[in-house]
Design a protein around this motif. Structure first.
Motif: not given
Length: 952
Positions: A86-87, A90, A93-94, A97, A257-258
């Motif tokens: 998950n980390g 994330t 994902e960041n 973005r 979720d992402f």
């Protein structure tokens, strides 16, 4: 733990070295750390790994760039993300973005590249790749497309721009090398996959390149932990690579979720373009699907590729004995893809998978990969308890590939036990022959072959193979493949005599030559018969004690050495890609050294294994101790001595000392030298000048073979041959040691001072006879044992030139009994040849000797001289002089010879009665290492000189 605390685990000197490495921005950091790591103990290696995982940055660290301007395909110090799945997602994902618009441009750029690729306009395609590299930087996804175009340019085509990109990316590095060999049409994907998966794990030092290499051949992460590793490392390559891997393995997490990852993943790989990409592969041959499968990792972002590879990656795989369980998220997808296809469906002429991609369905229908995967899938799911329609199974065997390397072992074994049809049983045991290491499987196969051969083919294995040639050719080929000399030696009913083994194998080679219309197999048949002829002249029984299983050793090379070897040979180029024509001899030399070390030391197939099982724990003690002492004690002649208590006491003392000396040899000397056995006589890692010479010859031979054949397939026999050459030099140390032990073992001082005086009191003459016979018995036993530590001729034969001459004479005398060359050898030394090279010498000698027997004066000696001519290129010279018959005119004989020398020779082998001179000329034109330098009349003789270039 902080970096400072991690450093404290090292001594001051190592700490200072590490600080220097970590603070050097421009140094070769990874190589320096690798060298340092090789000198550390286990606990310090673990401390170094913890230090390299530390997230604190150093000056030597390379920062991760989502769009790297330089090729990021080599190992370097980089920040290690010590976080869960998950980390990591994330973080991706960041970053996605932040770079959303740039990612969108890059996705569109990839689509454009793929679209142009489908048109076959590689020049325009490369223009867009160069533009993408300039605008968005490097990624593994773009590198895969570069290597794809390089491979598919066409035979003999070279694009300088592509070659510059490949060299820029690092052609010697494992990432680029593994891709080149994965996408190469003439390479086995199973072999490359096993090689990549067996790249040595050096922790943080090479984790990055190992992971990138795996992505192309095993894109599915087996677990969440493995996906974490995949994402950590591919993110260091580029942001795009991490998103592609995440999409391909989205069954391990909720991709929605992402949202930015999900958005980019959805935009990647237009499904409507997939069919056009598949259509670039030829759907009329089985190689079309095979090439698509090998190269499909170029398009991992396409959903159909992911679905296609669920089945194939899971069930067309040689890296595991049994297929691994498919994750729940993919299982249902697989069932939708293949439906309820039966074995009968696979042999029909219609689509047998249930997807809606017609171009792929055509590839599958003409191909063998999907069929093979489905066959293995049925076996796995049923545990072998599956009923085969006999005729469908027979047809299916001809429509699959590599089953002998991919079938699940236990289910096939179960299926073989359950079937009542002998032919079905034979097919299943043949599939197990190469895959299973269980001796029982091999025994059952041999028993079945013998039963079928005697029941239907008059006890002839060759007749059995020929009977299957038309109806079941795949069965015939399987039998040919497994019926090696070693296998035939265990078929005691079909080959009851030792001489039967080479004849059966040679006949099988001849069958294969006719079956494939390939003369190469005729050469192999000839080689087998030459070896048999030589052994016939030697009149020796090859009771070899030292042995190395060539099939297991070849498998080890495939698993452990092929990536390094392929990397070294790739730098040579392969014809159309030949930018650099020099191979990396340093790496080939290293591969040879590591291979030879395993050849000697491996506990499963190495020389050490056979010394242990056959000699150390078997016959050494019995041969040298028990047989000597028992023969003396049981001799009727010496019974009066053993009836004397005083003599018996001295004899027991001598035996104890003799036994202790033998046990010391067994426990300390008959080993490969190591830290635990420093007195071991075999020392494969030490290279004397002679071994260095053999090593250099091996490197040259491997390089030249690859340059000539453009294939690694013929390299294994070369490596095995040179390993035996090296082993002979090392085994010489064992023989020299045993020779040196002749006096110490006898304990002559004790015999003379203690044993003989005790025997003299009984009978002085008997005492002296006892001493002589005891010492002679030990000498004879040791003399026999010297032969145990030599290369077995059945594996890698050697022969002297004089022996080759004698063998050719014996062959000629079969048809011309009164031929007698007499003892007229003027050679100054005995010259020994090893490996397949002596077959060339035999063939050429046989022609000259046969000519002399037919046309020369058989009452006169056949003078000959064999010599080595030193120089930069060492040469063997063979000179043979035969006398002209008294009734023949020398001028007429000379005219006949000159006419033959000028005649057309290319069809010489088609006519038995054609002049031997034509055959010699043909041989010389086909071999760069052989020359006919003289064939002429001089006085009353015909003088012939043959010259051979020697490698070693």
């Amino acid at each position: 733990m902080s970096r400072h605390e991690d450093l404290k685990r090292f001594d001051i000197r190592t700490r200072n070295k590490l600080r220097a490495i970590f603070s050097d921005r421009d140094g070769d950091t990874i190589n320096r750390i690798t060298q340092l790591r090789s000198k550390l103990g286990k606990s310090q290696v673990e401390a170094l790994e913890a230090l390299l995982k530390n997230s604190a940055l150093t000056r030597a660290s390379r920062k991760t760039n989502p769009f790297p301007k330089k090729p990021p395909f080599s190992d370097a110090l980089q920040e290690h993300l010590e976080t869960d799945l998950n980390g990591i997602l994330t973080i991706i994902e960041n970053s996605a973005r932040t770079h959303r618009s740039r990612l969108k441009e890059l996705v569109n750029s990839l689509h454009k590249i793929d679209e142009i690729y489908t048109t076959g306009n590689f020049t325009n395609c490369l223009d867009h790749i160069l533009d993408a590299l300039k605008t968005h930087g490097w990624s593994h996804a773009v590198l895969r497309r570069i290597i794809l175009i390089r491979e598919n340019l066409g035979e003999g085509c070279v694009d300088d721009r592509i070659e510059r990109l490949v060299f820029q990316a690092g052609i010697k590095g494992v990432v680029v090398t593994s891709l080149i060999h994965t996408y190469a049409r003439d390479q086995s994907i199973l072999m490359i996959k096993r090689s990549v998966l067996n790249i040595p794990d050096r922790g943080a030092i090479n984790r990055y390149t190992r992971t990138l290499a795996k992505v192309a051949i095993q894109p599915f992460a087996a677990s969440i932990q493995e996906l974490e590793s995949y994402l950590r490392e591919t993110l260091k390559s580029s942001l795009l690579d991490a998103i592609i891997v995440a999409k391909f393995n989205s069954h391990h997490f909720q991709i929605n979720d992402f949202p930015t990852i999900a958005e980019t993943a959805k935009a990647l790989g237009k499904t409507e373009l997939f069919e056009s990409l598949v259509s670039t592969y030829e759907a009329t041959t089985s190689e079309g699907e095979y090439a698509f499968f090998k190269q499909s990792s170029v398009w991992l972002e396409y959903d159909p590729v992911r679905k296609y590879r669920i089945l194939v990656d899971s069930y067309y795989d040689a890296s595991h004995e049994e297929a691994e369980k498919i994750p729940a998220g993919l299982d249902q997808m697989l069932r939708t893809w293949v439906g309820n296809t039966s074995p009968h469906d696979l042999v029909g002429g219609f689509q047998f998978t249930k997807h809606n991609y017609p171009a792929l369905a055509k590839l599958e229908l003409s191909g063998t990969v999907t069929r093979s995967a489905l066959f293995n899938s049925w076996l796995t799911e049923s545990g072998g308890q599956i009923g085969f329609e006999k005729e469908s199974l027979f047809k299916l065997m001809g429509l699959t590939r590599d089953l002998s390397r991919t079938v699940p072992i236990n289910p096939v074994r179960t299926a073989a036990k359950l079937t009542k049809d002998n032919l079905v049983k034979l097919i299943l045991y043949l599939l197990l022959a190469k895959r299973s290491k269980n001796e029982l499987d091999s025994f059952l196969l041999r028993k079945l072959l013998e039963d079928i051969a005697f029941k239907y083919h008059n006890g002839s294995l060759v007749s059995l193979v020929k009977s299957y040639e038309t109806t079941h050719p795949y069965v015939a080929e399987y039998i040919y493949d497994i019926a090696t000399e070693d296998f035939l030696a265990k078929l005691t009913k079909l080959a009851p005599h030792r001489a039967d083994i080479p004849e059966i194998r040679a006949s099988l080679h001849e069958w294969m030559a006719e079956f494939t219309n390939d003369e190469y197999y005729l050469q192999r048949a000839r080689a087998v018969r030459i070896d048999h002829q030589i052994n016939r002249v030697r009149n020796e029984i090859d009771d070899h004690r030292i042995y190395v299983d060539p099939s297991r050793f070849s498998s080890w090379i495939e698993d452990e050495m092929m990536i390094e070897l392929s990397g070294a040979l790739t730098t040579t180029g392969s014809g159309k890609k030949g930018v650099s024509v020099t191979c990396d001899e340093t790496i080939i030399s290293l591969v040879m050294k590591q291979s030879y070390s395993a050849f000697c030391s491996n506990a499963v197939f190495g020389i050490a294994s056979y010394i242990g099982r056959r000699i150390r724990h078997g016959t050494f003690h019995g041969h040298l101790y028990s047989s000597v002492t028992n023969s003396m004690e049981k001799s009727e002649k010496f019974k009066p001595l053993f009836a004397n208590p005083q003599f018996l006491a001295k004899w027991s003392s001598w035996k104890d000392a003799y036994n202790t000396a033998i046990e010391e040899i067994i426990t300390e000397r008959l080993h490969v030298s190591s830290k635990t056995k420093p007195l071991g006589l075999l020392n494969p890692d030490v290279y004397c000048p002679l071994k260095q010479e053999v090593l250099a010859a091996a490197v040259t031979n491997i390089s030249s073979n690859y340059a000539e054949t453009k294939s690694t397939a013929d390299i294994y026999p070369t490596i095995i041959d040179y390993c035996w050459r090296l082993a002979e030099l090392d085994l010489g140390a064992v023989i020299r040691y045993l020779k040196a032990q002749q006096r110490p073992l006898k304990n002559e001082k004790f015999i003379i001072d203690e044993l003989v005086p005790a025997a003299t009191t009984v009978n002085p003459k008997l005492a002296d006879a006892f001493r002589r016979e005891l010492e002679l018995s030990i000498d004879r036993k040791l003399s026999t044992m010297f032969g145990w530590f030599k290369r077995p001729s059945i594996v890698a034969p050697k022969a002297s030139v004089s022996l080759l001459f004698a063998a050719t004479v014996a062959e000629v005398k079969d048809t011309i009994p009164d031929f007698d060359p007499q003892n007229a050898d003027n050679s100054e030394e005995e010259i020994e040849l090893v490996g397949g090279f002596y077959h060339l010498v035999y063939d050429s000698l046989a022609i000259v000797v046969s000519n002399a027997a037919k046309y020369a004066d058989r009452s006169r000696p056949l003078r000959r001289k064999f010599s080595i001519v030193p120089g930069k290129e060492k040469r063997l010279t063979v000179e043979i002089c035969s006398s002209i018959k008294p009734n023949d005119v020398p001028a007429e004989v000379s005219a006949q010879i000159e006419m033959r020398k000028k005649a057309e020779f290319l069809d010489a082998n088609l006519y038995d009665r054609k002049s031997g001179i034509s055959k010699l000329l043909l041989l010389a034109s086909n071999r760069h290492d052989f020359k006919l330098t003289q064939y002429e009349v001089v006085g009353q003789e015909v003088q012939v000189r043959l010259t051979y270039a020697l490698e070693h």
